[in-house]
Design a protein around this motif. Structure first.
Motif: not given
Ligand SMILES: Cc1ncc(COP(=O)(O)O)c(C=O)c1O
Length: 394
Positions: A211-223, A290-301
């Motif tokens: 299971s390649d889970e390299i994009y985990h953490g980057l989900e926009y709806d269901a985790p 992790l807080d900084e990474l969540e911030e980056i993720k909201s930019r992707y969203a």
């Protein structure tokens, strides 16, 4: 001709090595970089990497280590403290209990695939790969004398295989399935009960599940769920490259059944000695960012939402709203039957670099483009504007 006289000419690699195709996205990036160096205004949507550096906590930890530590080889399986931290992260994130003895730190997930394939497979074995999928799976398998067994998936099925595909895979004699959810290039996921069904089908059919889970953490709806929630036998591949924004540090990890750890350790000792020490220390720090990474993720969203609105208006109507990662996979069949030529012309005429679908799907990829939206928001807006103007003229 004797071996000796051949040695005076060009080297002649193994037949399996000669069968390796280029990783087209890297070729597109090379061309885009050359144009940029020549003064062109290029927007990068080709390579799947964040536009941000590693989180501050990771960089600070690395800086302190550079000043104060020797940074020699580490144990081949990785720094005990990092293995411990990754095991803890698996529990925090998914609620699965994974002991550190099952964690292997690797030089990017790329090294993890080589180790996993070598540990699990025998020469000539076939391995199931949903198509479209990440191209290096095919090429790594071929380089190791193994056989990619492509499973055609469809947009209606969110580009995921089905339990029936797994039964067919077993009937065809394959040794396992490699699944990525979220997937590259489509960003789609095995939603709801789908992952559990696939994991159970692999167990029933006695197939390995990687299971390649390299994009985990980057989900926009269901985790995303880890395959380990559904199968103790699953092998998890993960990386600090994507969610953790650390592509160039070349650091990732595997979670394997404990019985495989020693085999993988022997391979890692001989192939790589150890993953880079500085990157392992930075990775330990990344867990404090992790807080900084969540911030980056909201930019992707925000990029994703904007592009899902703008691109269909521009003429790319057929795009599934990707569930995760930072990719959109767009149908371009109304414009072309040659995605590589299309992407090349688009780069030349608009300065927007994208990846032709043929990298990800040797059969149907000429009808698709992959666009990566991990860039800065103003760049993504400008790219959408340029693409719209250009498509209007096609
Ligand atoms: C699905 C997938 N797996 C693995 C990789 C390899 O990443 P890395 O070696 O940086 O961990 C990539 C890189 O783009 C990817 O998209």
């Amino acid at each position: 001709m004797s071996d000796k006289s051949e040695r005076h000419g060009l080297p002649r690699p193994l037949a399996q090595t000669r069968a390796i195709d280029p990783f087209i996205v890297m070729d597109v990036m090379g061309e885009a970089n050359r144009r940029e160096a020549g003064g062109e205004d290029i927007i990068h949507m080709e390579v799947g990497q964040p536009a941000t550096p590693a989180p501050r906590a990771a960089r600070e930890r690395a800086q302190r280590a550079l000043a104060a530590e020797r940074l020699g080889y580490t144990e081949a399986l990785g720094l005990p403290a990092l293995r411990e931290r990754i095991a803890g992260y698996m529990t925090e994130r998914y609620g699965v209990r994974v002991g550190p003895e099952r964690v292997v730190v690797t030089a990017g997930s790329s090294a993890g695939f080589v180790l996993a394939f070598l540990a699990l497979l025998e020469h000539g074995d076939a391995f199931g790969l949903p198509s479209p999928g990440y191209p290096c799976y095919r090429q790594i398998l071929k380089a190791l004398g193994l056989r990619p067994h492509l499973i055609e998936t469809s947009g209606q099925g969110r580009w995921m295989p089905t339990a029936a595909d797994i039964e067919r895979l077993a009937a065809d004699g394959a040794a396992g399935l490699l699944l990525a959810s979220p997937n590259n290039p489509t960003g789609t996921m095995a939603l709801g009960p789908r992952l559990a069904e696939l994991a159970q089908a692999c167990e029933r059919q006695k197939l390995w599940l990687i299971s390649d889970e390299i994009y985990h953490g980057l989900e926009y709806d269901a985790p995303a769920e880890t395959a380990l929630q559904h199968s103790e036998a699953a092998i998890v591949v993960n990386s600090f490259s994507k969610y953790f924004s650390m592509t160039g540090w070349r650091i990732g990890w595997l979670v394997v059944p404990e019985a495989l750890t020693r085999t993988i350790e022997r391979l890692a000792q001989n192939l790589y000695i150890s993953p880079p020490a500085i990157s392992q220390i930075a990775a330990l720090g990344a867990f404090d960012g992790l807080d900084e990474l969540e911030e980056i993720k909201s930019r992707y969203a925000r990029n994703r939402a904007m592009l899902l609105e703008e691109l269909p208006r521009a003429g790319l109507e057929s795009i599934l709203p990707a569930d995760g990662a930072f990719y959109l996979y767009a149908d371009i069949s109304r414009y072309t039957g040659d995605s590589a030529a299309f992407a090349k012309t688009m780069l030349r005429e608009t300065g927007v670099a994208v990846t032709p679908g043929i990298d990800f799907d040797p059969d149907r990829g000429n009808s698709y483009l992959r666009l990566c939206y991990a860039g800065a928001e103003h760049d993504m807006r400008e790219a959408a504007r340029r693409i719209a103007a250009w498509l209007k003229a096609q």
